[in-house]
Design an enzyme around this catalytic site. Structure first.
Site, PDB file in Angstrom:
ATOM      1  N   LYS A  26      21.886  13.061  31.507  1.00  0.00           N
ATOM      2  CA  LYS A  26      21.798  13.977  32.637  1.00  0.00           C
ATOM      3  C   LYS A  26      20.346  14.445  32.821  1.00  0.00           C
ATOM      4  O   LYS A  26      19.696  14.805  31.836  1.00  0.00           O
ATOM      5  CB  LYS A  26      22.706  15.187  32.375  1.00  0.00           C
ATOM      6  CG  LYS A  26      22.636  16.231  33.465  1.00  0.00           C
ATOM      7  CD  LYS A  26      23.272  17.562  33.080  1.00  0.00           C
ATOM      8  CE  LYS A  26      22.866  18.574  34.126  1.00  0.00           C
ATOM      9  NZ  LYS A  26      23.078  19.936  33.929  1.00  0.00           N
ATOM     10  N   LYS A  76      24.937  27.077  23.584  1.00  0.00           N
ATOM     11  CA  LYS A  76      23.626  27.359  22.980  1.00  0.00           C
ATOM     12  C   LYS A  76      23.773  27.716  21.510  1.00  0.00           C
ATOM     13  O   LYS A  76      22.967  27.295  20.682  1.00  0.00           O
ATOM     14  CB  LYS A  76      22.894  28.445  23.763  1.00  0.00           C
ATOM     15  CG  LYS A  76      22.608  27.959  25.176  1.00  0.00           C
ATOM     16  CD  LYS A  76      21.356  28.491  25.790  1.00  0.00           C
ATOM     17  CE  LYS A  76      21.083  27.836  27.144  1.00  0.00           C
ATOM     18  NZ  LYS A  76      22.021  28.230  28.225  1.00  0.00           N
ATOM     19  N   LYS A 102      15.613  19.732  32.632  1.00  0.00           N
ATOM     20  CA  LYS A 102      14.298  20.072  32.077  1.00  0.00           C
ATOM     21  C   LYS A 102      14.351  20.185  30.559  1.00  0.00           C
ATOM     22  O   LYS A 102      13.366  19.933  29.884  1.00  0.00           O
ATOM     23  CB  LYS A 102      13.715  21.331  32.719  1.00  0.00           C
ATOM     24  CG  LYS A 102      14.581  22.546  32.553  1.00  0.00           C
ATOM     25  CD  LYS A 102      13.968  23.734  33.258  1.00  0.00           C
ATOM     26  CE  LYS A 102      14.950  24.882  33.324  1.00  0.00           C
ATOM     27  NZ  LYS A 102      15.995  24.711  34.370  1.00  0.00           N
TER      28      LYS A 102
HETATM   29  P1  ADP Z   1      18.239  22.140  34.136  1.00  0.00           P
HETATM   30  O1  ADP Z   1      19.406  21.336  33.576  1.00  0.00           O
HETATM   31  O2  ADP Z   1      17.058  21.279  34.442  1.00  0.00           O
HETATM   32  O3  ADP Z   1      17.911  23.337  33.271  1.00  0.00           O
HETATM   33  P2  ADP Z   1      19.507  24.077  35.832  1.00  0.00           P
HETATM   34  O4  ADP Z   1      20.603  24.249  34.839  1.00  0.00           O
HETATM   35  O5  ADP Z   1      18.522  25.171  36.023  1.00  0.00           O
HETATM   36  O6  ADP Z   1      18.733  22.702  35.525  1.00  0.00           O
HETATM   37  O7  ADP Z   1      20.197  23.707  37.213  1.00  0.00           O
HETATM   38  C1  ADP Z   1      19.999  24.360  38.425  1.00  0.00           C
HETATM   39  C2  ADP Z   1      20.941  23.765  39.449  1.00  0.00           C
HETATM   40  O8  ADP Z   1      20.735  22.350  39.616  1.00  0.00           O
HETATM   41  C3  ADP Z   1      22.414  23.917  39.080  1.00  0.00           C
HETATM   42  O9  ADP Z   1      23.145  24.220  40.267  1.00  0.00           O
HETATM   43  C4  ADP Z   1      22.814  22.567  38.539  1.00  0.00           C
HETATM   44  O10 ADP Z   1      24.189  22.294  38.765  1.00  0.00           O
HETATM   45  C5  ADP Z   1      21.918  21.620  39.328  1.00  0.00           C
HETATM   46  N1  ADP Z   1      21.538  20.454  38.502  1.00  0.00           N
HETATM   47  C6  ADP Z   1      20.622  20.445  37.506  1.00  0.00           C
HETATM   48  N2  ADP Z   1      20.499  19.221  36.937  1.00  0.00           N
HETATM   49  C7  ADP Z   1      21.386  18.424  37.591  1.00  0.00           C
HETATM   50  C8  ADP Z   1      21.735  17.041  37.470  1.00  0.00           C
HETATM   51  N3  ADP Z   1      21.137  16.248  36.589  1.00  0.00           N
HETATM   52  N4  ADP Z   1      22.671  16.555  38.309  1.00  0.00           N
HETATM   53  C9  ADP Z   1      23.274  17.362  39.223  1.00  0.00           C
HETATM   54  N5  ADP Z   1      22.983  18.665  39.388  1.00  0.00           N
HETATM   55  C10 ADP Z   1      22.054  19.206  38.590  1.00  0.00           C
END
Ligand code: ADP
Ligand code: TRP
Length: 336
Positions: A205, A110, A208
């Site tokens: 990837k 970040k 959000k």
């Molecule tokens: P974001 O990337 O949307 O902010 P988070 O970091 O809150 O999502 O992820 C929450 C959970 O979902 C974590 O355990 C993360 O490993 C999984 N996750 C999020 N996006 C993916 C993705 N594109 N592929 C696989 N796992 C994901």
């Protein structure tokens, strides 16, 4: 075996969250004593509006229950409903080397992206370690990006035990030989190798933060729009389609039931079917896969009292599991 994991309530649940996390959680419910929580304290790092924080917490709960986390087989709760976690966060923080936090990916990434860090972001791995250690977790199912945090939790638990448990031997954390078991149990990360990164509609990837998600509970029109705008190349209808760097192909592969994928794969490689048709197929698959969860969510949404009851019940169970550990920590450091 005690299994624990959490997800931040910082946005709508999307396909990446399901295939990358929740699906494993559902399976693990039968392998041990599972605890799953909504990390609404962690979410305060990014959600700075009370009403929105409440809504996202509720949405996360609705999503978790409707996707198959079963309050009879797992303890599902809100992080903030167990205030002891904030106490352990502090006590643990007193033995956390600053250098560890400075090299934490969550913080470094970040800062590299130009976000000016608050203490909450810096301290985030300590709160996560407190989440894990508070319940004596053995196994923590997480994505690759979270493995470092689980390793920190192990290291800090060891340091705490070495500092406060007389005769503790880090080579013998259960105290089988020394007779001095640690107060904090050492957790292990479990990564689901089978699920690669779920791609978003632009091929990066799914996240959000990139605005490229397909939300599990988005309204029908939005889901359709998202799926129809998955990035494709200009291969003509008649031609065989490339499978590399093709998010549409990857999503079809991920979501199509195993027995049905061979036919889709063949059509993709043979040519003669356009991308538009494959997108319609993916849309149908989406509704076949998530229709039942969407219906359960709608039902639970109509019964806020029931949702609250499930969450309070989960919190009560989680607190009971935490109580002996918190008590031992307080005594060990001299708060009691
Ligand atoms: P974001 O990337 O949307 O902010 P988070 O970091 O809150 O999502 O992820 C929450 C959970 O979902 C974590 O355990 C993360 O490993 C999984 N996750 C999020 N996006 C993916 C993705 N594109 N592929 C696989 N796992 C994901
Ligand atoms: N940091 C995790 C994430 O962003 C969420 C989380 C918070 C967590 N506390 C946890 C995961 C404890 C596992 C165990 O995905």
């Amino acid at each position: 075996m005690r299994i624990l994991s959490g997800i931040q309530s910082s946005g709508q649940f999307h396909l990446g969250n399901y295939y990358g996390a929740i699906r494993q959680w559902v399976r693990l419910q039968d392998e041990g004593e599972a605890l799953y929580f909504i990390a609404n304290l962690h979410a305060l790092n990014t959600v700075r509006d009370a009403q929105r924080a409440r809504e996202l917490t509720r949405d996360a709960a609705l999503a978790m229950f409707s996707l198959g986390l079963d309050p009879k087989r797992a303890t599902v709760f809100r992080q903030s409903d167990v205030p002891e976690v904030a106490e352990l966060f502090w006590v643990l923080g007193t033995v956390v080397p600053l250098a560890n936090l400075e090299r934490a990916h969550s913080y470094k990434d970040k800062v590299a992206r130009g976000i000016s860090p608050d203490f909450g972001l810096f301290a985030y791995p300590v709160l996560m370690a407190a989440d894990i250690l508070l319940y004596g977790s053995d196994v923590v199912p997480v994505g690759k990006d979270q493995v470092q945090h689980v390793e920190f939790a192990r290291d800090w638990a060891t340091k705490f035990n070495v500092t406060y448990v007389q005769g503790y031997d880090p080579q013998d954390p259960l105290g089988t030989k020394s007779g001095a078991p640690g107060i904090l149990r050492l957790p292990e990360a479990r990564i689901e190798e089978a699920t690669a990164v779920v791609p978003g509609i632009d091929g990066q990837k799914m996240s959000k933060s990139y605005g490229n998600t397909i939300d599990l509970f988005g309204d029908e029109k939005d889901v359709k729009k998202r799926i129809m705008s998955i990035k494709t190349d200009s291969t003509p209808v008649e031609a065989p389609k490339p499978t590399a760097e093709a998010p549409l192909y990857d999503l079809l592969k991920l979501m199509t039931p195993p027995g049905e994928f061979a036919a889709v794969d063949q059509a993709w490689r043979a040519g003669g079917v356009g991308y538009g048709d494959f997108k319609k197929r993916l849309l149908d698959t989406f509704h076949a896969s998530f229709g039942p969860a969407r219906a359960r969510r709608a039902e639970l949404l109509r019964d806020p009292a029931e949702l609250e009851r499930l969450l309070s019940d989960g919190a009560q169970r989680a607190r009971a599991l935490a109580a002996p550990i918190v008590d031992a920590v307080r005594r060990a450091v001299g708060l009691r």
